[in-house]
Design a protein around this motif. Structure first.
Motif, PDB file in Angstrom:
ATOM      1  N   ILE A   6       0.852  -1.187   0.000  1.00  0.00           N
ATOM      2  CA  ILE A   6       0.000   0.000   0.000  1.00  0.00           C
ATOM      3  C   ILE A   6       0.889   1.239   0.000  1.00  0.00           C
ATOM      4  CG2 ILE A   6      -1.917  -1.159   1.152  1.00  0.00           C
ATOM      5  CD1 ILE A   6      -1.117   0.318   3.723  1.00  0.00           C
ATOM      6  N   TYR A   7       0.372   2.322  -0.567  1.00  0.00           N
ATOM      7  CA  TYR A   7       1.188   3.530  -0.697  1.00  0.00           C
ATOM      8  C   TYR A   7       0.311   4.769  -0.716  1.00  0.00           C
ATOM      9  CZ  TYR A   7      -0.357   3.774  -5.553  1.00  0.00           C
ATOM     10  OH  TYR A   7      -1.135   3.871  -6.693  1.00  0.00           O
ATOM     11  N   ASN A  10       2.481  12.039  -1.677  1.00  0.00           N
ATOM     12  CA  ASN A  10       2.331  13.446  -1.306  1.00  0.00           C
ATOM     13  C   ASN A  10       2.987  14.275  -2.400  1.00  0.00           C
ATOM     14  OD1 ASN A  10       2.613  16.077  -0.233  1.00  0.00           O
ATOM     15  ND2 ASN A  10       2.517  15.275   1.862  1.00  0.00           N
ATOM     16  N   GLU A  11       2.179  14.777  -3.307  1.00  0.00           N
ATOM     17  CA  GLU A  11       2.707  15.477  -4.477  1.00  0.00           C
ATOM     18  C   GLU A  11       3.431  16.758  -4.098  1.00  0.00           C
ATOM     19  OE1 GLU A  11       0.900  17.538  -8.547  1.00  0.00           O
ATOM     20  OE2 GLU A  11      -0.225  15.963  -7.532  1.00  0.00           O
ATOM     21  N   THR A  12       2.919  17.462  -3.095  1.00  0.00           N
ATOM     22  CA  THR A  12       3.527  18.740  -2.700  1.00  0.00           C
ATOM     23  C   THR A  12       4.944  18.548  -2.168  1.00  0.00           C
ATOM     24  OG1 THR A  12       1.341  19.628  -2.145  1.00  0.00           O
ATOM     25  CG2 THR A  12       3.270  20.779  -1.252  1.00  0.00           C
ATOM     26  N   ASP A  13       5.103  17.549  -1.289  1.00  0.00           N
ATOM     27  CA  ASP A  13       6.422  17.292  -0.688  1.00  0.00           C
ATOM     28  C   ASP A  13       7.302  16.413  -1.560  1.00  0.00           C
ATOM     29  OD1 ASP A  13       5.610  18.773   1.447  1.00  0.00           O
ATOM     30  OD2 ASP A  13       5.128  17.050   2.714  1.00  0.00           O
ATOM     31  N   ARG A  14       6.723  15.863  -2.632  1.00  0.00           N
ATOM     32  CA  ARG A  14       7.424  14.922  -3.496  1.00  0.00           C
ATOM     33  C   ARG A  14       7.939  13.724  -2.699  1.00  0.00           C
ATOM     34  NH1 ARG A  14      10.574  17.608  -8.536  1.00  0.00           N
ATOM     35  NH2 ARG A  14      11.050  19.540  -7.492  1.00  0.00           N
ATOM     36  N   THR A  15       7.036  13.176  -1.882  1.00  0.00           N
ATOM     37  CA  THR A  15       7.362  11.989  -1.098  1.00  0.00           C
ATOM     38  C   THR A  15       6.286  10.934  -1.294  1.00  0.00           C
ATOM     39  OG1 THR A  15       6.205  12.825   0.868  1.00  0.00           O
ATOM     40  CG2 THR A  15       8.573  13.313   0.681  1.00  0.00           C
ATOM     41  N   ILE A  16       6.601   9.709  -0.886  1.00  0.00           N
ATOM     42  CA  ILE A  16       5.636   8.624  -0.962  1.00  0.00           C
ATOM     43  C   ILE A  16       5.801   7.750   0.266  1.00  0.00           C
ATOM     44  CG2 ILE A  16       7.234   7.309  -2.437  1.00  0.00           C
ATOM     45  CD1 ILE A  16       4.741   5.998  -3.676  1.00  0.00           C
ATOM     46  N   ASP A  17       4.689   7.425   0.921  1.00  0.00           N
ATOM     47  CA  ASP A  17       4.674   6.522   2.071  1.00  0.00           C
ATOM     48  C   ASP A  17       4.340   5.125   1.560  1.00  0.00           C
ATOM     49  OD1 ASP A  17       5.055   8.727   3.783  1.00  0.00           O
ATOM     50  OD2 ASP A  17       2.896   9.095   3.842  1.00  0.00           O
ATOM     51  N   ILE A  18       5.162   4.144   1.912  1.00  0.00           N
ATOM     52  CA  ILE A  18       4.990   2.789   1.391  1.00  0.00           C
ATOM     53  C   ILE A  18       5.056   1.773   2.528  1.00  0.00           C
ATOM     54  CG2 ILE A  18       5.955   0.989  -0.107  1.00  0.00           C
ATOM     55  CD1 ILE A  18       7.055   3.115  -1.903  1.00  0.00           C
TER      56      ILE A  18
END
Length: 339
Positions: A6-7, A10-18
């Motif tokens: 699952i992921y 966050n487009e604003t911070d240019r991050t992704i939680d996985i």
């Protein structure tokens, strides 16, 4: 064991939680929200680059699976040593881990045909045929999924992708009295993750850039020279300040030189009587001088903003001085006396 990934991007911070390789039931999926890891787009891009450049272990991996199918009624294949060796040599890599997990799940699901307790006789009679069929499915997975994962299109808007894959996934909502989290489900190969990042890359026309400070790759518009790490941003800030000081000092000299040059020819026009008897032509001269000064000011700001040397400004000053001299000489020739 059936697992999923699952992921949340966050487009604003240019991050992704996985959360990777989560046991695929509601309780574990919702619990995984509390144990996600955050990666920047730049980190994922660099991990993806390493994955693309080091797919050699998969040749041996594929052979191991085919061999394991033909031992007795087929055996389990452990990948812990394989993943450990890869990490030891190249560092942690979620794409490597994801692809290995996906292949093992396929292998275990397929070999179940040989392990069905109620079909022992049928399995024995058709063992060779079933093994061949499973091997074909494994080969097909390697031959289609691996090239798709290794595409460069996800991290450069200048590259197009020629393959497509249909990936369906759930929307995972994990809420309590304090938080409300919305995640999406990806295949373990992370194709859904890559596709979403690739969509942003193509939308914003990002490409792979090399940081001039840490020398790592990062995602941004073409021509950028600093990645998004705090250390490199601070280093770039200090560099710009140094360039600003250096260029401002150099510009001050150029400006003084230009002003002195203009004053000399302004004095020549005054002594030739142009200011007193031909005010319109004298104003024309002063306007031409000011327009060129304004151009030089704008050019100076652009040079400093981009960290460029003052040579071009010197060249522009010399060009404008020649034009001012030519204009003053013409006015004296036409309307005044030689000085």
């Amino acid at each position: 064991m059936n697992t999923t990934t699952i992921y949340r991007i966050n487009e604003t911070d240019r991050t992704i939680d996985i959360a990777q390789s989560v046991q695929n039931d509601d309780e574990n999926v919702h619990g995984a929200v509390l144990n996600t890891r955050t990666f920047t787009f730049d980190e994922l891009m660099n991990q993806h680059k390493v994955f693309r450049e080091h797919t050699e272990p998969f040749d041996t991996f594929r052979d191991r699976l085919h061999s394991a199918l033909r031992i007795g009624r087929s055996i389990e294949v452990s990948t812990e040593d394989m993943i450990a060796r890869f990490i030891a040599e190249y560092g942690e890599n979620i794409f490597f881990k994801g692809f290995v997990s996906a292949v093992i799940e396929l292998y275990n699901a397929e070999r179940y045909q040989l392990l069905k307790p109620n079909d022992v006789v049928l399995a024995k009679l058709n063992k060779s045929k079933i093994q061949t069929s499973i091997s074909e499915h494994i080969n097909a997975f390697f031959d289609t999924q691996l090239p798709l994962i290794c595409s460069e299109a996800y991290f450069s808007h200048t590259v197009t992708i020629e393959h497509f894959s249909l990936v369906s996934g759930r929307t995972v909502i994990a809420a309590d009295d304090y938080t409300f989290n919305v995640f999406h489900e990806s295949d373990n190969c992370l194709l859904a993750v890559l596709a979403e990042i690739g969509q942003l890359v193509h939308r914003y026309k990002w490409t792979r850039c090399k940081c001039g400070f840490c020398h790592r790759l990062f995602l941004d518009v073409e021509g950028e020279v600093c990645c998004h790490s705090a250390e490199c941003i601070e280093a770039q800030k200090q560099q710009k300040e140094a360039i600003y000081k250096e260029n401002t000092k150099a510009y001050s000299y150029i400006k003084r030189d230009y002003d002195a040059f203009v004053r000399r020819y302004k004095k020549m026009l005054v002594e030739a009587g142009i200011e007193k008897y031909r005010p319109a032509e004298f104003d024309e001269f002063m306007q031409a001088k000011q327009e060129r000064m304004d151009d030089m000011n704008k050019f100076k700001k652009r040079l400093i903003r981009n960290g460029l040397p003052t040579k071009d400004l010197i060249d522009l000053s010399e060009k404008y001085k020649a034009e001012i001299k030519a204009l003053a000489d013409e006015l004296v020739e036409r309307f005044g006396r030689k000085v």
